[in-house]
Design a protein around this motif. Structure first.
Motif, PDB file in Angstrom:
ATOM      1  N   ILE A  51      20.431  46.641  42.081  1.00  0.00           N
ATOM      2  CA  ILE A  51      19.591  45.729  42.866  1.00  0.00           C
ATOM      3  C   ILE A  51      18.699  46.543  43.787  1.00  0.00           C
ATOM      4  O   ILE A  51      19.189  47.364  44.575  1.00  0.00           O
ATOM      5  N   LEU A  52      17.393  46.326  43.679  1.00  0.00           N
ATOM      6  CA  LEU A  52      16.444  47.012  44.550  1.00  0.00           C
ATOM      7  C   LEU A  52      15.806  45.978  45.469  1.00  0.00           C
ATOM      8  O   LEU A  52      15.023  45.129  45.037  1.00  0.00           O
ATOM      9  N   VAL A  53      16.171  46.015  46.755  1.00  0.00           N
ATOM     10  CA  VAL A  53      15.598  45.116  47.758  1.00  0.00           C
ATOM     11  C   VAL A  53      14.329  45.763  48.299  1.00  0.00           C
ATOM     12  O   VAL A  53      14.347  46.942  48.678  1.00  0.00           O
ATOM     13  N   VAL A  54      13.234  45.010  48.301  1.00  0.00           N
ATOM     14  CA  VAL A  54      11.959  45.592  48.746  1.00  0.00           C
ATOM     15  C   VAL A  54      11.343  44.778  49.884  1.00  0.00           C
ATOM     16  O   VAL A  54      11.360  43.550  49.877  1.00  0.00           O
ATOM     17  N   HIS A  73      25.112  48.888  56.728  1.00  0.00           N
ATOM     18  CA  HIS A  73      25.325  49.012  55.282  1.00  0.00           C
ATOM     19  C   HIS A  73      25.278  50.480  54.862  1.00  0.00           C
ATOM     20  O   HIS A  73      24.336  50.915  54.183  1.00  0.00           O
ATOM     21  N   PRO A  74      26.286  51.259  55.269  1.00  0.00           N
ATOM     22  CA  PRO A  74      26.270  52.695  54.959  1.00  0.00           C
ATOM     23  C   PRO A  74      26.357  53.004  53.469  1.00  0.00           C
ATOM     24  O   PRO A  74      26.047  54.125  53.046  1.00  0.00           O
ATOM     25  N   ASP A  75      26.771  52.012  52.662  1.00  0.00           N
ATOM     26  CA  ASP A  75      26.891  52.212  51.221  1.00  0.00           C
ATOM     27  C   ASP A  75      25.563  52.028  50.487  1.00  0.00           C
ATOM     28  O   ASP A  75      25.467  52.317  49.284  1.00  0.00           O
ATOM     29  N   VAL A  76      24.540  51.543  51.165  1.00  0.00           N
ATOM     30  CA  VAL A  76      23.250  51.248  50.522  1.00  0.00           C
ATOM     31  C   VAL A  76      22.320  52.451  50.641  1.00  0.00           C
ATOM     32  O   VAL A  76      22.128  52.995  51.725  1.00  0.00           O
ATOM     33  N   GLN A  77      21.747  52.856  49.504  1.00  0.00           N
ATOM     34  CA  GLN A  77      20.750  53.919  49.520  1.00  0.00           C
ATOM     35  C   GLN A  77      19.433  53.349  50.048  1.00  0.00           C
ATOM     36  O   GLN A  77      18.969  52.300  49.582  1.00  0.00           O
ATOM     37  N   ILE A  78      18.834  54.029  51.022  1.00  0.00           N
ATOM     38  CA  ILE A  78      17.603  53.560  51.662  1.00  0.00           C
ATOM     39  C   ILE A  78      16.476  54.544  51.365  1.00  0.00           C
ATOM     40  O   ILE A  78      16.639  55.755  51.543  1.00  0.00           O
ATOM     41  N   TYR A  79      15.351  54.016  50.906  1.00  0.00           N
ATOM     42  CA  TYR A  79      14.173  54.839  50.598  1.00  0.00           C
ATOM     43  C   TYR A  79      13.016  54.402  51.499  1.00  0.00           C
ATOM     44  O   TYR A  79      12.667  53.221  51.541  1.00  0.00           O
ATOM     45  N   THR A 134      23.383  41.658  53.309  1.00  0.00           N
ATOM     46  CA  THR A 134      24.632  40.915  53.528  1.00  0.00           C
ATOM     47  C   THR A 134      24.702  39.705  52.600  1.00  0.00           C
ATOM     48  O   THR A 134      25.753  39.433  51.979  1.00  0.00           O
ATOM     49  N   MET A 135      23.582  38.975  52.480  1.00  0.00           N
ATOM     50  CA  MET A 135      23.539  37.801  51.604  1.00  0.00           C
ATOM     51  C   MET A 135      23.790  38.198  50.148  1.00  0.00           C
ATOM     52  O   MET A 135      24.525  37.518  49.422  1.00  0.00           O
ATOM     53  N   ILE A 136      23.179  39.299  49.713  1.00  0.00           N
ATOM     54  CA  ILE A 136      23.359  39.751  48.325  1.00  0.00           C
ATOM     55  C   ILE A 136      24.817  40.134  48.083  1.00  0.00           C
ATOM     56  O   ILE A 136      25.401  39.795  47.048  1.00  0.00           O
ATOM     57  N   LYS A 137      25.436  40.798  49.045  1.00  0.00           N
ATOM     58  CA  LYS A 137      26.853  41.167  48.908  1.00  0.00           C
ATOM     59  C   LYS A 137      27.727  39.915  48.852  1.00  0.00           C
ATOM     60  O   LYS A 137      28.704  39.866  48.095  1.00  0.00           O
ATOM     61  N   GLN A 138      27.374  38.897  49.630  1.00  0.00           N
ATOM     62  CA  GLN A 138      28.143  37.645  49.604  1.00  0.00           C
ATOM     63  C   GLN A 138      28.059  36.958  48.242  1.00  0.00           C
ATOM     64  O   GLN A 138      28.973  36.238  47.840  1.00  0.00           O
ATOM     65  N   HIS A 139      26.947  37.202  47.527  1.00  0.00           N
ATOM     66  CA  HIS A 139      26.793  36.644  46.173  1.00  0.00           C
ATOM     67  C   HIS A 139      27.388  37.549  45.101  1.00  0.00           C
ATOM     68  O   HIS A 139      27.287  37.256  43.907  1.00  0.00           O
ATOM     69  N   GLY A 140      27.962  38.679  45.505  1.00  0.00           N
ATOM     70  CA  GLY A 140      28.646  39.553  44.550  1.00  0.00           C
ATOM     71  C   GLY A 140      27.919  40.843  44.223  1.00  0.00           C
ATOM     72  O   GLY A 140      28.413  41.642  43.419  1.00  0.00           O
ATOM     73  N   GLY A 141      26.744  41.065  44.788  1.00  0.00           N
ATOM     74  CA  GLY A 141      25.998  42.290  44.510  1.00  0.00           C
ATOM     75  C   GLY A 141      26.718  43.515  45.042  1.00  0.00           C
ATOM     76  O   GLY A 141      27.282  43.477  46.140  1.00  0.00           O
ATOM     77  N   LYS A 142      26.710  44.597  44.258  1.00  0.00           N
ATOM     78  CA  LYS A 142      27.451  45.805  44.646  1.00  0.00           C
ATOM     79  C   LYS A 142      26.543  47.031  44.715  1.00  0.00           C
ATOM     80  O   LYS A 142      26.551  47.743  45.713  1.00  0.00           O
ATOM     81  N   ASN A 143      25.804  47.283  43.665  1.00  0.00           N
ATOM     82  CA  ASN A 143      24.969  48.493  43.600  1.00  0.00           C
ATOM     83  C   ASN A 143      23.583  48.172  44.155  1.00  0.00           C
ATOM     84  O   ASN A 143      22.691  47.742  43.431  1.00  0.00           O
ATOM     85  N   ILE A 144      23.415  48.361  45.467  1.00  0.00           N
ATOM     86  CA  ILE A 144      22.209  47.897  46.155  1.00  0.00           C
ATOM     87  C   ILE A 144      21.437  49.080  46.726  1.00  0.00           C
ATOM     88  O   ILE A 144      22.008  49.984  47.335  1.00  0.00           O
ATOM     89  N   LYS A 145      20.118  49.037  46.521  1.00  0.00           N
ATOM     90  CA  LYS A 145      19.205  50.005  47.135  1.00  0.00           C
ATOM     91  C   LYS A 145      18.187  49.222  47.960  1.00  0.00           C
ATOM     92  O   LYS A 145      17.864  48.080  47.626  1.00  0.00           O
ATOM     93  N   PHE A 146      17.660  49.853  49.008  1.00  0.00           N
ATOM     94  CA  PHE A 146      16.641  49.214  49.848  1.00  0.00           C
ATOM     95  C   PHE A 146      15.439  50.140  49.918  1.00  0.00           C
ATOM     96  O   PHE A 146      15.580  51.340  50.157  1.00  0.00           O
ATOM     97  N   MET A 147      14.250  49.562  49.721  1.00  0.00           N
ATOM     98  CA  MET A 147      13.041  50.381  49.708  1.00  0.00           C
ATOM     99  C   MET A 147      11.972  49.745  50.600  1.00  0.00           C
ATOM    100  O   MET A 147      11.642  48.575  50.446  1.00  0.00           O
ATOM    101  N   CYS A 148      11.467  50.532  51.569  1.00  0.00           N
ATOM    102  CA  CYS A 148      10.400  50.054  52.447  1.00  0.00           C
ATOM    103  C   CYS A 148       9.325  51.129  52.549  1.00  0.00           C
ATOM    104  O   CYS A 148       9.588  52.312  52.332  1.00  0.00           O
ATOM    105  N   ILE A 149       8.117  50.698  52.873  1.00  0.00           N
ATOM    106  CA  ILE A 149       7.001  51.643  52.969  1.00  0.00           C
ATOM    107  C   ILE A 149       7.000  52.331  54.325  1.00  0.00           C
ATOM    108  O   ILE A 149       6.828  53.548  54.417  1.00  0.00           O
ATOM    109  N   ILE A 150       7.198  51.568  55.409  1.00  0.00           N
ATOM    110  CA  ILE A 150       7.213  52.125  56.763  1.00  0.00           C
ATOM    111  C   ILE A 150       8.456  51.609  57.492  1.00  0.00           C
ATOM    112  O   ILE A 150       8.796  50.424  57.401  1.00  0.00           O
TER     113      ILE A 150
END
Length: 209
Positions: free
Chosen positions: A127-130, A174-180, A145-161
């Motif tokens: 899952i890539l959250v943008v 969310h220390p388990d989430v890779q952030i870009y 948090t909402m995605i985890k409540q729905h069962g999501g496990k392998n989550i990445k987060f990507m923002c420009i700034i």
């Protein structure tokens, strides 16, 4: 900070500088956001799982790597996150798209949910959250948090700034989430806008005020 990647590619830096310029119009801004998302996505999806699949070349039969499993889900945080979806889809056209709607209280600056629709089975997808901007970190943290409540496990987060305050909060919650992050800016101002930032990403993508 573990699990945090700050992009340093010259192409990404150049395009973010164009985004920041207040004279950059809606059409160019929208194009730049999509291009930056594609360049960042190339790095963020470096560890997508692959499996060997038998194919036939004009010369012989061979086993070659292809993306494995249920592939991907791209989840933009509405509304500004929509501007990043096409860029990632250019890399992974088979990805499914979810949507999370959050709005920020003008007084407290805290996010409130109004919509959540995710592709199933979400627990089997990368899952890539943008979202273009990570300011206070509230929207990003709540969306994950909402995605985890729905069962999501392998989550990445990507923002420009990102602002340091938002990056710290998201990483702490969310220390388990890779952030870009495309660029890490100086700070938030009293209105919770990123400085120097680029203003309101949603307004600049969609041409609203």
């Amino acid at each position: 900070m573990e699990n945090v990647t700050i992009m340093d590619h010259p192409l990404i830096q150049h395009k973010i500088s164009r985004l920041r310029d207040k004279t950059t119009g809606t059409n160019e801004f929208r194009t730049l956001v999509s291009e930056i998302a594609m360049l960042m996505g190339f790095e963020a999806l470096r560890d997508l799982p692959t499996e060997l699949v038998e194919i036939e070349t004009p010369i012989e039969t061979t086993k070659q790597p292809m993306i494995a499993g249920k592939k991907m889900a791209i989840v933009p945080i509405l509304r500004a996150g929509l501007g990043m979806v096409d860029g990632v889809l250019n890399l992974v056209p088979s990805a499914k798209i979810g949507h999370i709607g959050l709005y920020r209280d003008p007084e407290t600056h805290e996010p409130h949910e109004y919509y959540c629709k995710l592709p199933e089975p979400i627990d089997q997808r990368t899952i890539l959250v943008v979202d273009p901007m990570l300011a206070t970190g509230g929207s990003g943290a709540d969306a994950i948090t909402m995605i985890k409540q729905h069962g999501g496990k392998n989550i990445k987060f990507m923002c420009i700034i990102a602002a340091p305050e938002g990056l710290e909060r998201l990483h702490k919650e969310h220390p388990d989430v890779q952030i870009y992050v495309g660029a890490l800016d100086r700070q938030l101002n009293e209105n919770a806008y990123i400085c120097p930032g680029l203003g309101d990403a949603g307004d600049r993508i969609f041409g609203t005020k």
